[in-house]
Structures are given as structure tokens and as C-alpha cells.
Design a protein around this motif. Structure first.
Motif, PDB file in Angstrom:
ATOM      1  N   SER A 234     -79.603 -18.750 -17.823  1.00  0.00           N
ATOM      2  CA  SER A 234     -78.974 -17.656 -18.672  1.00  0.00           C
ATOM      3  C   SER A 234     -79.877 -17.242 -19.807  1.00  0.00           C
ATOM      4  O   SER A 234     -80.227 -16.032 -20.070  1.00  0.00           O
ATOM      5  N   TYR A 235     -80.690 -18.418 -20.265  1.00  0.00           N
ATOM      6  CA  TYR A 235     -81.753 -17.958 -21.521  1.00  0.00           C
ATOM      7  C   TYR A 235     -83.048 -17.141 -20.944  1.00  0.00           C
ATOM      8  O   TYR A 235     -83.338 -16.319 -21.675  1.00  0.00           O
ATOM      9  N   GLU A 236     -83.420 -17.485 -19.459  1.00  0.00           N
ATOM     10  CA  GLU A 236     -84.425 -16.785 -19.120  1.00  0.00           C
ATOM     11  C   GLU A 236     -84.060 -15.332 -18.756  1.00  0.00           C
ATOM     12  O   GLU A 236     -84.864 -14.381 -19.028  1.00  0.00           O
ATOM     13  N   LEU A 237     -82.831 -15.099 -18.429  1.00  0.00           N
ATOM     14  CA  LEU A 237     -82.160 -13.750 -18.379  1.00  0.00           C
ATOM     15  C   LEU A 237     -82.421 -13.063 -19.677  1.00  0.00           C
ATOM     16  O   LEU A 237     -82.830 -11.686 -19.573  1.00  0.00           O
ATOM     17  N   LEU A 238     -81.918 -13.628 -20.905  1.00  0.00           N
ATOM     18  CA  LEU A 238     -81.851 -12.899 -21.854  1.00  0.00           C
ATOM     19  C   LEU A 238     -83.229 -12.670 -22.363  1.00  0.00           C
ATOM     20  O   LEU A 238     -83.632 -11.671 -22.968  1.00  0.00           O
ATOM     21  N   GLU A 239     -84.273 -13.502 -22.231  1.00  0.00           N
ATOM     22  CA  GLU A 239     -85.701 -13.037 -22.374  1.00  0.00           C
ATOM     23  C   GLU A 239     -86.131 -12.034 -21.468  1.00  0.00           C
ATOM     24  O   GLU A 239     -87.006 -11.203 -22.025  1.00  0.00           O
ATOM     25  N   GLY A 240     -85.585 -11.905 -20.325  1.00  0.00           N
ATOM     26  CA  GLY A 240     -85.855 -10.911 -19.242  1.00  0.00           C
ATOM     27  C   GLY A 240     -85.477  -9.460 -20.064  1.00  0.00           C
ATOM     28  O   GLY A 240     -86.092  -8.588 -20.058  1.00  0.00           O
ATOM     29  N   ILE A 241     -84.271  -9.468 -20.593  1.00  0.00           N
ATOM     30  CA  ILE A 241     -83.825  -8.447 -21.163  1.00  0.00           C
ATOM     31  C   ILE A 241     -84.737  -8.024 -22.390  1.00  0.00           C
ATOM     32  O   ILE A 241     -84.878  -6.873 -22.603  1.00  0.00           O
ATOM     33  N   ALA A 242     -84.924  -9.023 -23.289  1.00  0.00           N
ATOM     34  CA  ALA A 242     -85.942  -8.792 -24.560  1.00  0.00           C
ATOM     35  C   ALA A 242     -87.159  -8.122 -23.946  1.00  0.00           C
ATOM     36  O   ALA A 242     -87.686  -7.431 -24.677  1.00  0.00           O
ATOM     37  N   VAL A 243     -87.816  -8.408 -23.028  1.00  0.00           N
ATOM     38  CA  VAL A 243     -89.076  -7.748 -22.368  1.00  0.00           C
ATOM     39  C   VAL A 243     -88.703  -6.425 -21.992  1.00  0.00           C
ATOM     40  O   VAL A 243     -89.405  -5.684 -22.522  1.00  0.00           O
ATOM     41  N   LYS A 250     -93.108  -9.858 -34.277  1.00  0.00           N
ATOM     42  CA  LYS A 250     -94.306  -9.370 -34.489  1.00  0.00           C
ATOM     43  C   LYS A 250     -95.435 -10.086 -34.058  1.00  0.00           C
ATOM     44  O   LYS A 250     -96.499  -9.633 -33.453  1.00  0.00           O
ATOM     45  N   GLY A 251     -95.024 -11.453 -33.783  1.00  0.00           N
ATOM     46  CA  GLY A 251     -96.130 -12.527 -33.217  1.00  0.00           C
ATOM     47  C   GLY A 251     -95.956 -12.199 -31.555  1.00  0.00           C
ATOM     48  O   GLY A 251     -96.704 -13.163 -30.989  1.00  0.00           O
ATOM     49  N   GLY A 252     -95.237 -11.434 -31.374  1.00  0.00           N
ATOM     50  CA  GLY A 252     -95.287 -11.344 -29.641  1.00  0.00           C
ATOM     51  C   GLY A 252     -94.289 -12.077 -28.827  1.00  0.00           C
ATOM     52  O   GLY A 252     -94.183 -12.091 -27.695  1.00  0.00           O
ATOM     53  N   GLY A 253     -93.491 -12.841 -29.580  1.00  0.00           N
ATOM     54  CA  GLY A 253     -92.446 -13.687 -29.140  1.00  0.00           C
ATOM     55  C   GLY A 253     -91.419 -13.112 -28.771  1.00  0.00           C
ATOM     56  O   GLY A 253     -90.996 -11.772 -29.042  1.00  0.00           O
ATOM     57  N   TYR A 254     -90.001 -13.572 -28.014  1.00  0.00           N
ATOM     58  CA  TYR A 254     -88.851 -12.755 -27.809  1.00  0.00           C
ATOM     59  C   TYR A 254     -87.930 -12.720 -29.148  1.00  0.00           C
ATOM     60  O   TYR A 254     -87.687 -13.751 -29.759  1.00  0.00           O
TER      61      TYR A 254
END
Ligand code: G4P
Length: 291
Positions: A234-243, A250-254
Motif C-alpha cells: 500500500s505504501y509503495e502504491l502511495l509513493e507511486g502516486i507521489a511520483v 525539496k530534497g527529492g523524497g516522496y
């Protein structure tokens, strides 16, 4: 995710409801068509014994057509009058008058036998927070609705709005409290935005929604946010949405906070399609296809 939320004013609300119910003939109960059982409080059945009953499947525009039909049949079989509506659209409320009369048929006939003819039906709108009560009252009554003024027995300055010769509506809705029978119910209400977002961890909630959708609507998230969906947590999916939506720090994180808000807004606003979260007990769960 553990959702525990009991409004402190629940007992007071229940008492006020009991008083108001004495004044009326008909309970117009709004539920969210996307989760009609989770968004209703069955206590109203006990409180409303002997009254006419009408269930409005509100926000039907956001729920699947097939599911709306299944829920209509479900409640009709239980003896309720039922209408699917979009409370924002006056046109969808046109059919309500005959249904109100039907819901109060026994009362109208009882009146007639006693020689009382043409006494308007008195109705009250009830439902849990955010289900659309105010929107419905505004659409139905509009600004032009003539208030009939205070009547004896009406406490708290309640006013009756005359909708037409046959129906009067209490101008303030009765607020029911959500009933958390299990965590699933709480979670669905949180997805719908019926639980104050401030008391919930938005990222956890969004991750739960990702898990729910990828389980029950496989492929939907992948398509909407143009990402690979299968095999992801589920968190990987959320990260996918963030991308996909450029929610990055600012640092390039999610920026999961922004991605969470975006997903929840998309879901609640119908941008992911018309999704019903639960089906009537006897039928198949949410898998049914969109028409
Ligand atoms: P409540 O009195 O029961 O607490 O609910 P309320 O009428 O305030 O409605 C809650 C939100 O649901 C509102 O959106 C309202 O516009 C929306 N809504 C009500 N009925 C329907 C419906 O049938 N379909 C859809 N799609 N939405 C509906 P909001 O974003 O909180 O406010 P606003 O942006 O509309 O002002």
C-alpha cells in the motif's frame, strides 16, 4: 489503523432526536450511496418506530449504478420507501413528493378515517455528518420556501418549512452519530470523509485506501496514476502516486502527505470513477463491473 471516534454529544443528540421525532410523521433518512449500511445508524429504526420511513441513497452520482439498484431493492424489501438522489441537483428531487405520500399512506388513511383531510405530512431529515442533509434541505426547500412559523410544542426555535400543501419539513436536520460496529465500518466512513480528517493520520488512511482499491478494484490505481500496480504494498502504491503527481519534497523524497490528500480528494470527488464500497449482505462484494 485503529479508528475510535465517539462524538461527546451523542447522548444529547439522541435525546434531542427523541423529542423532535414526537413532532413528525415521516423520517427522511439520508445515507451515502457508496456505503449505505456503514453510513446509517440503525438506532434510528428503534427511535422511529411507527413513523413513515424514506431512505435516500444520496451521492448516487458517485456510486456505481448497479450497486445503487441493488441497494434500492435491499431497502425496499425491508419495507422502506427508497430514492436514489444527487442532493445538489433539484431535478433529482422531483420524484420525491409521491414517494413521501406513499411512505405516509397509513397515516393519511388514518387521518381520513377520523375526518381529517389534507393535513400536511410533517417530515424531518436525519443522517450522519457529511451525508448531504443541508444540501438536500436547501435544494428541496430553496430560499423561497415559506416558513410557517413557530407552532406550539416546537422547541428550540425549530421552524417548519412548507414545501407544498402536502408536506412540511423541520428546518434543522437531525444529526445521527456513526455507528462503529467494526473497524471496516470506521474505515469506509473515513474514506468517504465522514469522520473528521483531523483526528486521523492521513497517510495511514490513504495507504488503507490504496490497499482497499488494489484489492477490490485491481488496475484502477495503476490506470489513473499511470504506474505499475501489481505486487506493490500500500505504501509503495502511495509513493507511486507521489511520483506520478510530482508530490516530491525539496530534497527529492516522496511528499506522502500531499499524495495522500490528492488520492483522498480524487476518490471523494469521484475522479477515480463511481465506486461503491459495500454491497448488500446477500450479494457479491464490490467487484461488480461499471456499466
Ligand atoms: P451534512 O449537512 O449532512 O453534514 O452534509 P452537507 O450537506 O454539508 O454535504 C457534505 C458535502 O457533500 C458537501 O460538499 C456537499 O456539496 C456534498 N454533497 C451533498 N450531496 C451530494 C450529492 O448528492 N452528490 C455529490 N457529489 N456531493 C454531494 P463539500 O465539498 O463539503 O462542500 P461544498 O464544496 O459543496 O460546499
Amino acid at each position: 489503523m485503529n479508528i475510535q471516534w465517539y462524538p461527546g454529544h451523542m447522548t444529547k443528540a439522541k435525546r434531542a432526536m427523541q423529542e423532535d421525532i414526537k413532532l413528525i410523521d415521516l423520517i427522511i433518512e439520508l445515507v451515502d450511496a457508496r456505503a449505505p449500511l456503514s453510513s446509517r445508524n440503525p438506532d434510528i429504526d428503534e427511535l422511529g418506530k411507527g413513523k413513515g420511513r424514506l431512505i435516500l441513497l444520496n451521492k448516487a452520482d458517485l456510486a456505481s449504478e448497479g450497486a445503487n439498484a441493488a441497494w434500492s431493492s435491499f431497502f425496499k424489501e425491508k419495507g422502506f420507501q427508497v430514492l436514489k438522489i444527487d442532493a445538489r441537483q433539484k431535478a433529482s428531487l422531483k420524484q420525491i413528493n409521491p414517494v413521501i405520500q406513499e411512505a405516509c399512506r397509513e397515516k393519511i388513511e388514518r387521518d381520513r378515517r377520523r375526518g381529517i383531510i389534507n393535513r400536511p405530512v410533517r417530515a424531518m431529515v436525519v443522517g450522519i455528518p457529511n451525508v448531504g442533509k443541508s444540501t438536500f434541505i436547501n435544494s428541496l426547500a430553496g430560499k423561497a420556501a415559506a416558513k410557517t412559523g413557530n407552532k406550539p410544542g416546537v422547541t428550540k426555535g425549530n421552524q417548519w418549512i412548507r414545501l407544498n400543501k402536502q408536506v412540511e419539513l423541520l428546518d434543522t436536520p437531525g444529526i445521527l452519530w456513526p455507528k462503529f460496529e467494526d473497524q471496516e465500518v470506521g474505515l469506509k466512513l473515513a474514506f468517504l470523509g465522514s469522520i473528521n480528517d483531523e483526528i486521523l493520520n492521513q497517510e495511514e488512511l490513504a495507504a488503507e485506501l490504496c490497499a482497499f482499491l488494489s484489492k477490490n478494484r485491481e488496475g484502477l490505481l495503476g490506470e489513473r496514476y499511470q504506474m505499475e500496480e501489481s505486487g506493490k504494498s500500500s505504501y509503495e502504491l502511495l509513493e507511486g502516486i507521489a511520483v506520478s503527481r510530482a508530490c516530491l519534497t525539496k530534497g527529492g523524497g516522496y511528499d506522502l502527505s500531499r499524495a495522500s490528500k490528492l488520492l483522498l480528494d480524487d476518490f471523494r470527488g469521484g475522479k477515480l470513477g463511481r465506486i461503491t464500497l459495500e454491497m448488500p449482505p446477500a450479494s457479491e462484494p464490490v467487484q461488480e463491473k461499471e456499466e
